[in-house]
Design a protein around this motif. Structure first.
Motif, PDB file in Angstrom:
ATOM      1  N   VAL A  32      31.189  43.996  42.132  1.00  0.00           N
ATOM      2  CA  VAL A  32      31.525  42.592  41.854  1.00  0.00           C
ATOM      3  C   VAL A  32      30.254  41.813  41.551  1.00  0.00           C
ATOM      4  O   VAL A  32      29.176  42.130  42.073  1.00  0.00           O
ATOM      5  CB  VAL A  32      32.286  41.946  43.026  1.00  0.00           C
ATOM      6  N   ASP A  33      30.395  40.784  40.717  1.00  0.00           N
ATOM      7  CA  ASP A  33      29.269  39.934  40.378  1.00  0.00           C
ATOM      8  C   ASP A  33      29.255  38.688  41.261  1.00  0.00           C
ATOM      9  O   ASP A  33      30.294  38.232  41.745  1.00  0.00           O
ATOM     10  CB  ASP A  33      29.267  39.565  38.894  1.00  0.00           C
ATOM     11  N   TRP A  45      37.104  32.929  41.639  1.00  0.00           N
ATOM     12  CA  TRP A  45      36.047  33.941  41.782  1.00  0.00           C
ATOM     13  C   TRP A  45      35.881  34.332  43.243  1.00  0.00           C
ATOM     14  O   TRP A  45      35.764  35.515  43.584  1.00  0.00           O
ATOM     15  CB  TRP A  45      34.744  33.361  41.227  1.00  0.00           C
ATOM     16  N   ARG A  49      36.375  38.120  44.952  1.00  0.00           N
ATOM     17  CA  ARG A  49      35.380  38.848  45.742  1.00  0.00           C
ATOM     18  C   ARG A  49      35.962  39.259  47.098  1.00  0.00           C
ATOM     19  O   ARG A  49      35.724  40.361  47.585  1.00  0.00           O
ATOM     20  CB  ARG A  49      34.121  37.997  45.944  1.00  0.00           C
ATOM     21  N   ASN A  77      25.539  37.869  38.538  1.00  0.00           N
ATOM     22  CA  ASN A  77      26.375  37.762  37.339  1.00  0.00           C
ATOM     23  C   ASN A  77      25.515  37.634  36.086  1.00  0.00           C
ATOM     24  O   ASN A  77      24.373  37.162  36.152  1.00  0.00           O
ATOM     25  CB  ASN A  77      27.350  36.591  37.469  1.00  0.00           C
ATOM     26  N   ALA A 124      35.807  47.609  38.820  1.00  0.00           N
ATOM     27  CA  ALA A 124      35.002  46.412  38.598  1.00  0.00           C
ATOM     28  C   ALA A 124      35.854  45.153  38.457  1.00  0.00           C
ATOM     29  O   ALA A 124      36.102  44.680  37.344  1.00  0.00           O
ATOM     30  CB  ALA A 124      34.135  46.602  37.355  1.00  0.00           C
ATOM     31  N   THR A 126      35.521  41.807  38.334  1.00  0.00           N
ATOM     32  CA  THR A 126      34.395  40.888  38.170  1.00  0.00           C
ATOM     33  C   THR A 126      34.816  39.569  37.522  1.00  0.00           C
ATOM     34  O   THR A 126      35.889  39.453  36.946  1.00  0.00           O
ATOM     35  CB  THR A 126      33.315  41.547  37.307  1.00  0.00           C
ATOM     36  N   GLU A 127      33.912  38.600  37.596  1.00  0.00           N
ATOM     37  CA  GLU A 127      34.127  37.324  36.894  1.00  0.00           C
ATOM     38  C   GLU A 127      33.943  37.515  35.395  1.00  0.00           C
ATOM     39  O   GLU A 127      34.769  37.116  34.592  1.00  0.00           O
ATOM     40  CB  GLU A 127      33.153  36.273  37.420  1.00  0.00           C
ATOM     41  N   THR A 130      32.877  43.597  32.310  1.00  0.00           N
ATOM     42  CA  THR A 130      31.899  44.690  32.229  1.00  0.00           C
ATOM     43  C   THR A 130      32.369  45.803  31.300  1.00  0.00           C
ATOM     44  O   THR A 130      31.766  46.883  31.270  1.00  0.00           O
ATOM     45  CB  THR A 130      31.662  45.299  33.628  1.00  0.00           C
ATOM     46  N   THR A 147      37.718  48.564  34.511  1.00  0.00           N
ATOM     47  CA  THR A 147      37.179  47.212  34.454  1.00  0.00           C
ATOM     48  C   THR A 147      38.316  46.211  34.612  1.00  0.00           C
ATOM     49  O   THR A 147      39.358  46.325  33.980  1.00  0.00           O
ATOM     50  CB  THR A 147      36.427  46.980  33.135  1.00  0.00           C
ATOM     51  N   PRO A 149      38.071  42.370  34.660  1.00  0.00           N
ATOM     52  CA  PRO A 149      37.498  41.020  34.607  1.00  0.00           C
ATOM     53  C   PRO A 149      38.555  39.942  34.809  1.00  0.00           C
ATOM     54  O   PRO A 149      39.635  39.995  34.227  1.00  0.00           O
ATOM     55  CB  PRO A 149      36.900  40.953  33.193  1.00  0.00           C
TER      56      PRO A 149
END
Length: 385
Positions: A32-33, A45, A49, A77, A124, A126-127, A130, A147, A149
């Motif tokens: 995670v970013d 976000w 997380r 990030n 992943a 993530t925000e 990726t 991924t 996002p």
């Protein structure tokens, strides 16, 4: 059981179904970013997380069922979708997931590539997407990655779909794209203004993202359910691309019309504040204008509705993307942008809930022998699945 939470058993079954782990698979990383001053935190976000940390906890408790060592990996990030990942990352064992990169200072950092290479499975949520960097890194480092996002609890039901049937439909669409030399689009703005676009699909092979990632060295979205192809970008000497026309995209209440020449948006023909902003972006970063993807999602037929997040929404139907394409087999990559933070790949999804003023009235696929096949009419597939 809450509809927006996956149990340890469900996560174990998801890992087995998507990745088909073997005895050679030893470790799984959830990456995670983390927000910083340039890109501050948001509630969505923060929830993502915490969700990721919960998955690590659930999978760790269920290790006897899947046999994998599970780690939570954090990294700063990268400020935009599909930009290159940073060189360092942190395996996190703290009780709380930090809300700012400053909280990582003083903890042991590791090379990002070393972390990825030591985990055979990578997830992943993530925000910032990726997908591009992991697609490029996976073959070299040997992991397979999902991924996710912009993932949110609202997407959890899409992880419970029958991905065997999803994959079957995706493979059918891939075969149609592989057999096509061009795609012709008729868009209607406000039900009357006709906009036409021709995309050259020669010299390309389509990709299938059906939610199954059993092969080492591969990465793709989850939830999934799309076939996609990069339009020909004209890299063959003496054989220019024939992609040209107009492409409408609704931003807020305004429809921005991109003028496409040689597969690149070279100007904006519409007027208004959003049109002015897009014109400025194109002039300052020409690589943003590359037509990077024609995508065909299938999840609408499974009752999935758009939620305003590209990760899920693009899997529902037709979408077209601008920007980086080399991770899908195209020619435009990070070196074509002015700086790492400017690298992008941005999808625009043609659904009435997302672009109510724009309708994909007709999509026709052309073949090498000159025959045409109608793929979509009024935003819906007309082919038999």
């Amino acid at each position: 059981m809450a509809h927006d939470r996956l149990t340890g058993d469900e996560l174990t079954n998801l890992v087995r179904r998507v990745f088909e782990p073997t005895a050679a698979d030893r470790a799984l990383a959830v990456i995670v970013d983390i927000p910083d001053d340039q890109t501050p935190d948001t509630e969505a976000w923060k929830i993502r997380r915490r969700l990721a940390a919960g998955w690590v906890e659930e999978l760790t408790e269920a290790r006897k069922d899947h046999g994998l060592e599970v780690a939570l990996v954090l990294y700063p990030n990268v400020h935009s979708n599909n930009a290159e990942l940073p060189p360092i990352a942190w395996r996190w064992t703290g009780a709380e997931v930090p809300d700012h990169v400053d909280a990582l200072v003083g903890h042991l950092a590791e090379p990002m590539e070393g972390v990825l290479a030591s985990h055979q499975i990578v997830i992943a949520p993530t925000e910032f997407s990726t997908t591009a960097p992991l697609k490029v890194m996976a073959p070299r480092l040997g992991f397979r990655g999902a991924t996710m996002p912009g993932f949110s609890p609202a997407m959890v039901p899409a992880l419970r779909l029958d991905y065997t049937e999803v994959n079957r439909r995706v493979m059918l669409l891939k075969e149609l794209l592989d057999g096509s030399t061009a795609a012709d689009f008729l868009f209607l703005i406000d039900g009357s203004d006709e906009i036409r676009l021709h995309l050259d699909l020669r010299h390309r092979t389509a990709h299938a993202s059906g939610g199954l990632l059993p092969t080492a060295g591969t990465a793709g979205n989850l939830p999934s359910g799309e076939a996609y192809i990069v339009p020909y970008e004209g890299e063959v000497d003496g054989d220019p691309t024939a992609s040209a026309g107009l492409l409408p995209v609704q931003f807020g209440e305004e429809v921005v019309v991109f003028a496409i020449e040689n597969n690149v948006a070279v100007d904006i023909t519409s007027t208004g504040p959003e049109s002015d902003a897009e014109r400025h972006r194109l002039r300052s970063e020409p690589a943003r204008g590359n037509i990077a993807e024609l995508g065909l999602g299938v999840l609408s037929d499974f009752g999935v509705k758009p939620i305003g997040v590209v990760l899920l929404d693009e899997k529902l139907g037709l979408h077209l993307a601008f920007g980086r394409s080399e991770h899908f087999g195209g020619q435009v990559g990070p070196s074509d942008f002015s700086r790492p933070e400017a690298v992008m790949h941005q999808d625009h999804v043609y659904l009435p809930e997302l672009q109510p003023r724009v309708l994909a009235a007709e999509v026709i696929l052309e073949t090498e022998d000159g025959t045409n096949r109608e793929l979509m009419r009024d935003g819906l597939y007309v082919i038999e699945f």
